[in-house]
Design a protein around this motif. Structure first.
Motif, PDB file in Angstrom:
ATOM      1  N   LEU A 157     -27.159  -6.265 -92.720  1.00  0.00           N
ATOM      2  CA  LEU A 157     -26.314  -4.834 -92.940  1.00  0.00           C
ATOM      3  C   LEU A 157     -24.715  -5.357 -93.291  1.00  0.00           C
ATOM      4  CD1 LEU A 157     -26.271  -1.855 -92.982  1.00  0.00           C
ATOM      5  CD2 LEU A 157     -26.240  -1.868 -90.441  1.00  0.00           C
ATOM      6  N   ALA A 158     -24.281  -6.268 -92.699  1.00  0.00           N
ATOM      7  CA  ALA A 158     -23.003  -6.647 -92.650  1.00  0.00           C
ATOM      8  C   ALA A 158     -22.673  -7.093 -94.071  1.00  0.00           C
ATOM      9  CB  ALA A 158     -22.496  -7.718 -91.666  1.00  0.00           C
ATOM     10  N   ASN A 159     -23.625  -7.973 -94.715  1.00  0.00           N
ATOM     11  CA  ASN A 159     -23.194  -8.424 -96.114  1.00  0.00           C
ATOM     12  C   ASN A 159     -23.576  -7.062 -96.781  1.00  0.00           C
ATOM     13  OD1 ASN A 159     -23.100 -11.106 -95.621  1.00  0.00           O
ATOM     14  ND2 ASN A 159     -25.197 -11.202 -95.546  1.00  0.00           N
ATOM     15  N   LEU A 160     -24.223  -6.126 -96.839  1.00  0.00           N
ATOM     16  CA  LEU A 160     -24.356  -4.844 -97.547  1.00  0.00           C
ATOM     17  C   LEU A 160     -23.104  -4.158 -97.616  1.00  0.00           C
ATOM     18  CD1 LEU A 160     -28.099  -3.643 -96.935  1.00  0.00           C
ATOM     19  CD2 LEU A 160     -27.101  -4.599 -98.896  1.00  0.00           C
ATOM     20  N   ILE A 161     -22.390  -4.030 -96.227  1.00  0.00           N
ATOM     21  CA  ILE A 161     -21.293  -3.392 -96.174  1.00  0.00           C
ATOM     22  C   ILE A 161     -20.125  -4.043 -97.372  1.00  0.00           C
ATOM     23  CG2 ILE A 161     -19.091  -3.037 -94.847  1.00  0.00           C
ATOM     24  CD1 ILE A 161     -21.028  -2.714 -92.497  1.00  0.00           C
ATOM     25  N   LYS A 162     -20.262  -5.290 -97.437  1.00  0.00           N
ATOM     26  CA  LYS A 162     -19.273  -6.067 -98.364  1.00  0.00           C
ATOM     27  C   LYS A 162     -19.503  -5.520-100.051  1.00  0.00           C
ATOM     28  CE  LYS A 162     -19.206 -10.391 -95.781  1.00  0.00           C
ATOM     29  NZ  LYS A 162     -19.561 -11.774 -95.716  1.00  0.00           N
ATOM     30  N   LYS A 163     -20.640  -4.967-100.185  1.00  0.00           N
ATOM     31  CA  LYS A 163     -21.002  -4.575-101.750  1.00  0.00           C
ATOM     32  C   LYS A 163     -20.605  -3.139-101.720  1.00  0.00           C
ATOM     33  CE  LYS A 163     -24.626  -7.962-102.010  1.00  0.00           C
ATOM     34  NZ  LYS A 163     -25.983  -8.315-102.090  1.00  0.00           N
ATOM     35  N   LEU A 164     -20.425  -2.334-100.745  1.00  0.00           N
ATOM     36  CA  LEU A 164     -20.403  -0.743-100.630  1.00  0.00           C
ATOM     37  C   LEU A 164     -19.066  -0.541-101.741  1.00  0.00           C
ATOM     38  CD1 LEU A 164     -21.031   1.907 -99.385  1.00  0.00           C
ATOM     39  CD2 LEU A 164     -19.261   1.518 -97.535  1.00  0.00           C
ATOM     40  N   SER A 219     -12.572  -4.482-101.730  1.00  0.00           N
ATOM     41  CA  SER A 219     -13.797  -4.410-100.984  1.00  0.00           C
ATOM     42  C   SER A 219     -13.444  -5.089 -99.637  1.00  0.00           C
ATOM     43  CB  SER A 219     -14.947  -5.346-101.721  1.00  0.00           C
ATOM     44  OG  SER A 219     -15.942  -5.538-100.818  1.00  0.00           O
ATOM     45  N   ILE A 220     -12.722  -5.933 -99.595  1.00  0.00           N
ATOM     46  CA  ILE A 220     -12.167  -6.756 -98.394  1.00  0.00           C
ATOM     47  C   ILE A 220     -11.336  -5.861 -97.626  1.00  0.00           C
ATOM     48  CG2 ILE A 220     -10.769  -8.628 -97.263  1.00  0.00           C
ATOM     49  CD1 ILE A 220     -11.658 -10.380 -99.691  1.00  0.00           C
ATOM     50  N   ALA A 221     -10.324  -5.157 -98.329  1.00  0.00           N
ATOM     51  CA  ALA A 221      -9.673  -3.989 -97.508  1.00  0.00           C
ATOM     52  C   ALA A 221     -10.415  -2.639 -97.160  1.00  0.00           C
ATOM     53  CB  ALA A 221      -8.701  -3.309 -98.607  1.00  0.00           C
ATOM     54  N   ARG A 222     -11.488  -2.397 -97.876  1.00  0.00           N
ATOM     55  CA  ARG A 222     -12.377  -1.451 -97.163  1.00  0.00           C
ATOM     56  C   ARG A 222     -13.097  -1.921 -95.819  1.00  0.00           C
ATOM     57  NH1 ARG A 222     -14.772  -0.553-101.350  1.00  0.00           N
ATOM     58  NH2 ARG A 222     -13.868   1.218-101.843  1.00  0.00           N
ATOM     59  N   GLN A 223     -13.416  -3.041 -95.719  1.00  0.00           N
ATOM     60  CA  GLN A 223     -14.049  -3.502 -94.812  1.00  0.00           C
ATOM     61  C   GLN A 223     -12.956  -3.451 -93.426  1.00  0.00           C
ATOM     62  OE1 GLN A 223     -16.549  -7.259 -95.515  1.00  0.00           O
ATOM     63  NE2 GLN A 223     -15.877  -6.772 -97.566  1.00  0.00           N
ATOM     64  N   LEU A 224     -11.857  -4.381 -93.810  1.00  0.00           N
ATOM     65  CA  LEU A 224     -10.852  -4.149 -92.756  1.00  0.00           C
ATOM     66  C   LEU A 224     -10.348  -2.850 -92.144  1.00  0.00           C
ATOM     67  CD1 LEU A 224      -8.472  -7.012 -94.263  1.00  0.00           C
ATOM     68  CD2 LEU A 224     -10.428  -7.312 -92.653  1.00  0.00           C
ATOM     69  N   LEU A 225     -10.249  -2.128 -93.013  1.00  0.00           N
ATOM     70  CA  LEU A 225      -9.628  -0.792 -92.875  1.00  0.00           C
ATOM     71  C   LEU A 225     -10.785   0.107 -92.003  1.00  0.00           C
ATOM     72  CD1 LEU A 225      -7.347   0.052 -95.784  1.00  0.00           C
ATOM     73  CD2 LEU A 225      -6.807  -0.896 -93.511  1.00  0.00           C
ATOM     74  N   TRP A 226     -12.063  -0.220 -92.292  1.00  0.00           N
ATOM     75  CA  TRP A 226     -13.150   0.707 -91.703  1.00  0.00           C
ATOM     76  C   TRP A 226     -13.238  -0.118 -90.232  1.00  0.00           C
ATOM     77  CZ3 TRP A 226     -18.884   0.550 -93.803  1.00  0.00           C
ATOM     78  CH2 TRP A 226     -19.608   1.646 -92.961  1.00  0.00           C
ATOM     79  N   ASP A 227     -13.067  -1.592 -90.034  1.00  0.00           N
ATOM     80  CA  ASP A 227     -13.068  -1.877 -88.728  1.00  0.00           C
ATOM     81  C   ASP A 227     -11.991  -1.553 -87.950  1.00  0.00           C
ATOM     82  OD1 ASP A 227     -14.968  -3.688 -89.117  1.00  0.00           O
ATOM     83  OD2 ASP A 227     -14.145  -5.451 -89.476  1.00  0.00           O
ATOM     84  N   ALA A 228     -10.750  -1.213 -88.518  1.00  0.00           N
ATOM     85  CA  ALA A 228      -9.787  -0.336 -87.739  1.00  0.00           C
ATOM     86  C   ALA A 228      -9.614   0.986 -87.607  1.00  0.00           C
ATOM     87  CB  ALA A 228      -8.242  -0.836 -88.719  1.00  0.00           C
ATOM     88  N   GLY A 229     -10.776   1.810 -87.839  1.00  0.00           N
ATOM     89  CA  GLY A 229     -11.040   2.979 -87.698  1.00  0.00           C
ATOM     90  C   GLY A 229     -10.217   3.968 -88.596  1.00  0.00           C
TER      91      GLY A 229
END
Length: 384
Positions: A360-367, A118-128
């Protein structure tokens, strides 16, 4: 970090940090400062029996160096080398959030694979990072411990088949060998032996280099519902109706997609039901869900195709309505929508029922994007 940050240039930077011939040099000065989540690994203790090298940061660097020295990694084709590299860098990023000191003096980090994905998904989404590349990395992180214990499970073949739908097992075993090599422990050779046996299990199941090939869509979905189902069984397909289940964060564009792609179908929308019964978003959601299920059952009894419209951002949230649809022999399609992160926040703000950016940012963590084991068909509409 701003919630809507979308650094499209970041992905090129990530690719540029992947070691290459002839030096195969790992640029730690360029990698470690990328995210504070990596720095946190240096202060994260590990169980001394399994990790005599010490903290999770030391372990991560040892794993990455072992991976880069591996002929299997150096010979990997296409994007697989970069996917493996960043999976190794991020594979234990969930440990700081899950590490606990037990009463017997041991250290545990149960659940760190799922949290790390989940953390990696957020970091890599941020990175495009592109969706397919990102999810391949997250799949490796989610499953990275499986080769260590696969052969110890009675249902090892079932676990192998399930794993093949989440990541490529041959890449997973390359990572697992590096993960075992990049540590100090008394049972290192036993772990490496388990990895080799796991590789053979994947190969014997016919899913070492690709997801397991089921006879048809119903065979695939049914196999993960029943523990006694033969994976080679060709299930009879006779569906009574078709249900499209929407999946996407607020602002992803679900209503627009429905209007363009399912304009003539009735829609069971949790938002619409909530409004019709006068319930607030912070009120009793049990009433809302019960009313929505009654509408869905009515369509299912009449064999009427329809759309189920809710966020459905995790496998758990999707599970209950999917089971209902399965009870009525429906063909199920999941339509997953994911715009760029910047577009997502902009579209959400323009909605009449916009949720706060922090929510919304918190929901992204649950994606958790949907997988092929959940439905007969998964349609993904993603940025890029």
């Amino acid at each position: 970090m701003r919630p809507e940050r979308n650094d499209t240039g970041g992905f090129a930077r990530l690719l540029g940090l992947v070691p290459s011939a002839p030096r195969w040099h790992v640029d730690w000065e360029g990698i470690w400062p990328l995210w504070p989540e990596l720095g946190a690994l240096d202060m994260c203790p590990q169980d001394p029996i399994h990790h005599g090298e010490g903290d999770a940061g030391t372990h991560t660097r040892m794993v990455v160096e072992a991976l880069v020295a591996s002929p299997s990694w150096r010979g990997a084709e296409g994007e697989n080398r970069s996917r493996l590299f960043w999976a190794a860098v991020l594979h234990d990023v969930g440990k700081p959030a899950t590490t606990k000191h037990e009463e017997d003096g041991r250290v545990s980090s149960r659940g760190h694979s799922r949290v790390g994905a989940s953390i990696a998904r957020q970091l890599l989404w941020d990175a495009g990072a592109p969706y397919d590349w990102r999810e391949a990395v997250c799949g490796l992180i989610l499953c990275h411990q499986i080769p260590f214990w696969l052969i110890e499970r009675e249902d090892y073949k079932r676990q192998a088949i399930r794993t093949s739908l989440r990541c490529l097992p041959d890449l997973l075993c390359i990572h697992a060998r590096a993960d075992a090599t990049g540590r100090i422990c008394a049972d290192q050779q036993a772990i490496l032996d388990n990895v080799e046996v796991a590789r053979q299990v994947f190969e014997d199941a016919g899913c070492l280099h690709a997801p397991f090939a089921f006879a048809n869509d119903e065979s695939r979905v049914g196999y993960f519902e029943r523990t006694d189902r033969d994976p080679y069984f060709a299930a009879h397909e006779d569906f009574r109706c078709k249900v499209t289940l929407m999946s996407g964060l607020p602002g992803a564009g679900k209503d627009t997609w429905i209007a363009r792609n399912r304009p003539d179908l009735p829609v069971v929308s949790l938002d619409a039901v909530r409004e019709s019964i006068g319930e607030r978003a912070t009120g009793n959601q049990g009433r809302v869900i019960q009313a929505a299920y009654e509408l869905a059952r009515d369509h299912l009894r009449r064999k009427q195709d329809f759309v189920w419209n809710a966020t459905n951002i995790s496998e758990q949230l999707r599970g209950k309505p999917l089971r209902l649809f399965r009870d009525y022999d429906a063909f199920i399609e999941i339509a997953y929508l994911e715009p760029s992160r910047r577009t997502l926040f902009e579209q959400n703000r323009n909605r009449p029922d916009a949720v706060p950016d922090t929510v919304l940012a918190n929901l992204i963590k649950k994606l958790e994007p949907p997988g092929e084991w959940e439905a007969h068909k998964v349609t993904r509409v993603v940025a890029g």
